[in-house]
Motif scaffolding. Structure first.
Motif, PDB file in Angstrom:
ATOM      1  N   GLU A 198       0.214  14.104 -17.288  1.00 32.68           N
ATOM      2  CA  GLU A 198      -0.716  14.356 -16.097  1.00 32.68           C
ATOM      3  C   GLU A 198      -1.327  15.422 -15.979  1.00 32.68           C
ATOM      4  OE1 GLU A 198      -0.834  13.354 -11.179  1.00 32.68           O
ATOM      5  OE2 GLU A 198       0.966  12.367 -12.432  1.00 32.68           O
ATOM      6  N   LEU A 199      -0.669  16.571 -15.823  1.00 32.21           N
ATOM      7  CA  LEU A 199      -1.066  17.889 -15.734  1.00 32.21           C
ATOM      8  C   LEU A 199      -2.273  18.207 -16.906  1.00 32.21           C
ATOM      9  CD1 LEU A 199      -0.993  20.699 -14.311  1.00 32.21           C
ATOM     10  CD2 LEU A 199       0.743  21.483 -16.044  1.00 32.21           C
ATOM     11  N   ILE A 200      -2.174  17.969 -18.019  1.00 36.34           N
ATOM     12  CA  ILE A 200      -3.093  17.960 -19.071  1.00 36.34           C
ATOM     13  C   ILE A 200      -4.169  17.006 -18.960  1.00 36.34           C
ATOM     14  CG2 ILE A 200      -3.508  17.495 -21.442  1.00 36.34           C
ATOM     15  CD1 ILE A 200      -0.737  18.240 -21.996  1.00 36.34           C
ATOM     16  N   GLY A 201      -3.924  15.765 -18.580  1.00 39.00           N
ATOM     17  CA  GLY A 201      -5.275  15.118 -17.937  1.00 39.00           C
ATOM     18  C   GLY A 201      -6.181  15.786 -17.076  1.00 39.00           C
TER      19      GLY A 201
ATOM     20  N   CYS B 273      -3.824  30.594 -17.782  1.00 38.96           N
ATOM     21  CA  CYS B 273      -2.547  30.789 -18.072  1.00 38.96           C
ATOM     22  C   CYS B 273      -1.723  30.288 -16.953  1.00 38.96           C
ATOM     23  CB  CYS B 273      -2.056  32.294 -18.131  1.00 38.96           C
ATOM     24  SG  CYS B 273      -3.004  33.338 -19.454  1.00 38.96           S
ATOM     25  N   VAL B 274      -0.894  29.076 -17.354  1.00 40.03           N
ATOM     26  CA  VAL B 274      -0.444  28.232 -16.297  1.00 40.03           C
ATOM     27  C   VAL B 274       0.922  28.470 -16.400  1.00 40.03           C
ATOM     28  CG1 VAL B 274      -0.130  25.909 -15.458  1.00 40.03           C
ATOM     29  CG2 VAL B 274      -2.270  26.643 -16.163  1.00 40.03           C
ATOM     30  N   GLY B 275       1.881  28.762 -15.484  1.00 30.72           N
ATOM     31  CA  GLY B 275       3.373  28.769 -15.816  1.00 30.72           C
ATOM     32  C   GLY B 275       4.160  29.171 -14.384  1.00 30.72           C
ATOM     33  N   ASP B 276       5.284  29.675 -14.729  1.00 30.98           N
ATOM     34  CA  ASP B 276       6.228  29.995 -13.615  1.00 30.98           C
ATOM     35  C   ASP B 276       6.219  31.353 -13.491  1.00 30.98           C
ATOM     36  OD1 ASP B 276       7.805  30.750 -15.587  1.00 30.98           O
ATOM     37  OD2 ASP B 276       8.832  28.657 -15.792  1.00 30.98           O
ATOM     38  N   SER B 277       7.347  32.089 -12.900  1.00 29.53           N
ATOM     39  CA  SER B 277       7.396  33.554 -12.833  1.00 29.53           C
ATOM     40  C   SER B 277       7.423  34.177 -14.057  1.00 29.53           C
ATOM     41  CB  SER B 277       9.073  33.546 -12.144  1.00 29.53           C
ATOM     42  OG  SER B 277       9.954  33.113 -12.942  1.00 29.53           O
ATOM     43  N   ILE B 278       7.491  33.655 -15.034  1.00 30.13           N
ATOM     44  CA  ILE B 278       7.673  34.153 -16.448  1.00 30.13           C
ATOM     45  C   ILE B 278       6.190  34.468 -16.623  1.00 30.13           C
ATOM     46  CG2 ILE B 278       7.830  34.244 -18.985  1.00 30.13           C
ATOM     47  CD1 ILE B 278      10.463  32.562 -18.447  1.00 30.13           C
ATOM     48  N   THR B 279       5.266  33.621 -16.408  1.00 30.81           N
ATOM     49  CA  THR B 279       3.927  33.937 -16.610  1.00 30.81           C
ATOM     50  C   THR B 279       3.266  34.766 -15.811  1.00 30.81           C
ATOM     51  OG1 THR B 279       3.467  31.724 -17.707  1.00 30.81           O
ATOM     52  CG2 THR B 279       1.584  32.739 -16.625  1.00 30.81           C
ATOM     53  N   PHE B 280       3.621  34.587 -14.328  1.00 29.59           N
ATOM     54  CA  PHE B 280       3.419  35.507 -13.154  1.00 29.59           C
ATOM     55  C   PHE B 280       3.588  36.894 -13.336  1.00 29.59           C
ATOM     56  CE2 PHE B 280       4.336  37.306  -9.110  1.00 29.59           C
ATOM     57  CZ  PHE B 280       3.337  37.317  -8.491  1.00 29.59           C
ATOM     58  N   GLY B 281       5.068  37.131 -14.056  1.00 27.26           N
ATOM     59  CA  GLY B 281       5.267  38.602 -14.390  1.00 27.26           C
ATOM     60  C   GLY B 281       6.378  38.968 -13.499  1.00 27.26           C
ATOM     61  N   SER B 282       7.188  38.242 -12.938  1.00 23.20           N
ATOM     62  CA  SER B 282       8.411  38.543 -12.095  1.00 23.20           C
ATOM     63  C   SER B 282       9.136  39.562 -12.652  1.00 23.20           C
ATOM     64  CB  SER B 282       9.062  37.294 -11.478  1.00 23.20           C
ATOM     65  OG  SER B 282       8.068  36.571 -10.576  1.00 23.20           O
ATOM     66  N   GLY B 283       9.537  40.648 -11.986  1.00 20.62           N
ATOM     67  CA  GLY B 283      10.634  41.627 -12.529  1.00 20.62           C
ATOM     68  C   GLY B 283       9.845  42.564 -13.363  1.00 20.62           C
ATOM     69  N   ILE B 284       8.498  42.541 -13.610  1.00 20.84           N
ATOM     70  CA  ILE B 284       7.795  43.508 -14.077  1.00 20.84           C
ATOM     71  C   ILE B 284       7.198  44.620 -13.085  1.00 20.84           C
ATOM     72  CG2 ILE B 284       5.650  44.228 -15.755  1.00 20.84           C
ATOM     73  CD1 ILE B 284       6.284  41.582 -16.995  1.00 20.84           C
TER      74      ILE B 284
ATOM     75  N   ARG C 223      10.005  23.089  -6.518  1.00 19.40           N
ATOM     76  CA  ARG C 223       8.642  23.716  -6.079  1.00 19.40           C
ATOM     77  C   ARG C 223       7.703  23.329  -7.325  1.00 19.40           C
ATOM     78  NH1 ARG C 223       7.293  30.105  -5.376  1.00 19.40           N
ATOM     79  NH2 ARG C 223       5.328  29.773  -4.055  1.00 19.40           N
ATOM     80  N   PRO C 224       7.342  22.334  -7.069  1.00 16.15           N
ATOM     81  CA  PRO C 224       6.209  21.434  -8.080  1.00 16.15           C
ATOM     82  C   PRO C 224       4.968  22.496  -8.266  1.00 16.15           C
ATOM     83  CG  PRO C 224       6.806  19.807  -6.543  1.00 16.15           C
ATOM     84  CD  PRO C 224       7.390  21.011  -5.886  1.00 16.15           C
ATOM     85  N   TYR C 225       4.497  22.535  -9.609  1.00 23.23           N
ATOM     86  CA  TYR C 225       3.198  23.318  -9.748  1.00 23.23           C
ATOM     87  C   TYR C 225       2.254  22.509  -9.147  1.00 23.23           C
ATOM     88  CZ  TYR C 225       0.047  26.400 -12.013  1.00 23.23           C
ATOM     89  OH  TYR C 225      -1.127  27.061 -11.951  1.00 23.23           O
ATOM     90  N   PHE C 226       2.168  21.286  -9.157  1.00 22.92           N
ATOM     91  CA  PHE C 226       1.224  20.299  -8.761  1.00 22.92           C
ATOM     92  C   PHE C 226       0.751  20.881  -7.194  1.00 22.92           C
ATOM     93  CE2 PHE C 226       2.618  17.927 -12.154  1.00 22.92           C
ATOM     94  CZ  PHE C 226       1.193  17.397 -12.733  1.00 22.92           C
ATOM     95  N   LYS C 227       1.813  21.114  -6.441  1.00 24.30           N
ATOM     96  CA  LYS C 227       1.597  21.188  -5.156  1.00 24.30           C
ATOM     97  C   LYS C 227       1.117  22.869  -4.737  1.00 24.30           C
ATOM     98  CE  LYS C 227       4.733  17.724  -3.579  1.00 24.30           C
ATOM     99  NZ  LYS C 227       5.851  17.372  -2.699  1.00 24.30           N
ATOM    100  N   GLN C 228       1.134  23.650  -5.695  1.00 21.41           N
ATOM    101  CA  GLN C 228       0.710  24.950  -5.563  1.00 21.41           C
ATOM    102  C   GLN C 228      -0.743  25.362  -5.450  1.00 21.41           C
ATOM    103  OE1 GLN C 228       3.573  26.536  -4.396  1.00 21.41           O
ATOM    104  NE2 GLN C 228       4.384  24.950  -5.116  1.00 21.41           N
ATOM    105  N   LYS C 229      -1.090  26.354  -4.461  1.00 24.58           N
ATOM    106  CA  LYS C 229      -2.526  26.562  -4.525  1.00 24.58           C
ATOM    107  C   LYS C 229      -3.232  27.071  -5.902  1.00 24.58           C
ATOM    108  CE  LYS C 229      -2.082  31.327  -2.767  1.00 24.58           C
ATOM    109  NZ  LYS C 229      -2.820  32.162  -3.723  1.00 24.58           N
TER     110      LYS C 229
END
Length: 247
Positions: A148-151, A42-53, A91-97
């Motif tokens: 590119e991400l899909i690739g 599951c790839v995404g931002d804070s909504i995927t992460f679950g921020s606020g929950i 904050r590019p997703y590409f640069k995150q661990k």
């Protein structure tokens, strides 16, 4: 000769039985064919992460989805708060661990929802937008960056199934996140990417439309909203309705 053959057959049979009883249970299990576990990223931002929950490890949409899918699936949350799809975003997703970890996971299924933070810019339609960064000035890169991400995921696993999500709505948005930009510009771009890349669309926007009560800060869904996201994704992955009798 028939009696001798029968005697040896019986001895061989008893030997096999006794040998199996003496084998360690771990070796017996290792010899048994294991069913394939489907890896879901599951790839995404804070909504995927679950921020606020409050209990995101239990109530974020990937956590709920994993429980519903069961032991034959390995669902992992690679969401990053504040992440943008745009490489030139703040904050590019590409640069995150988590990006590297998601690729190393070699998922069989990838569910992507990125675009909410890409919509950030100053102006009307978003609360607290007076000091917002302007990520959307780089909107010309949104489609190629998405492709590119899909690739990358297809390189990690050529058999991967790609699902791209139309971002959840905002009511109206905050910190420069702009619902009008999401509706009028980002969603049409996601559709173009899906068509070009032969990816499948999951319409989380429609699933949560008109449900502002599930978004306490106007951007992030509460546990009930995350559960609705999980139900929509569950149906997309399995073709079945989510188990309503499960938490």
């Amino acid at each position: 000769m028939k009696l001798i053959h029968h005697s040896w057959s019986r001895r061989a049979f008893l030997f096999c039985i006794l040998t199996s009883l003496c084998l360690p249970a771990s070796l017996i299990r290792a010899a048994e064919p294991a069913g394939k576990v489907i890896r879901v990223a599951c790839v995404g931002d804070s909504i995927t992460f679950g921020s606020g929950i409050k209990d995101r490890r239990h109530d974020s949409y990937p956590a709920v989805l994993g429980r519903w899918l069961g032991s034959g699936w390995d669902v992992r949350n690679f969401g990053v708060s504040g992440a943008t799809l745009l490489k030139k975003g703040d904050r590019p997703y590409f640069k995150q661990k988590d990006h590297a970890e998601a690729l190393a996971f070699k998922p069989d299924v990838v569910v992507i929802m990125l675009g909410t933070n890409d919509s950030k810019h100053r102006g009307p339609g978003s609360l607290d937008a007076d000091k917002a960064v302007d990520n959307w000035q780089y909107k010309g890169d949104y489609i190629p960056d998405y492709e590119e991400l899909i690739g990358e995921f297809r390189k990690a696993n050529p058999e991967v199934k790609i699902y791209v999500c139309l971002p959840t709505p905002c009511f109206p948005g905050r910190w420069g996140i702009n619902n009008k930009t999401i509706q009028d510009e980002i969603i049409p771009m996601v559709r173009k990417v899906a068509h070009a890349e032969h990816a499948r669309i999951i319409d989380l926007n429609a699933a949560l439309a008109g449900k502002g009560n599930l978004f306490p800060d106007t951007v992030h869904p509460n546990p009930a909203g995350a559960k609705l996201m999980a139900a929509t994704i569950y149906q997309a992955l399995t073709g079945k309705h989510a188990p309503t009798n499960q938490s």
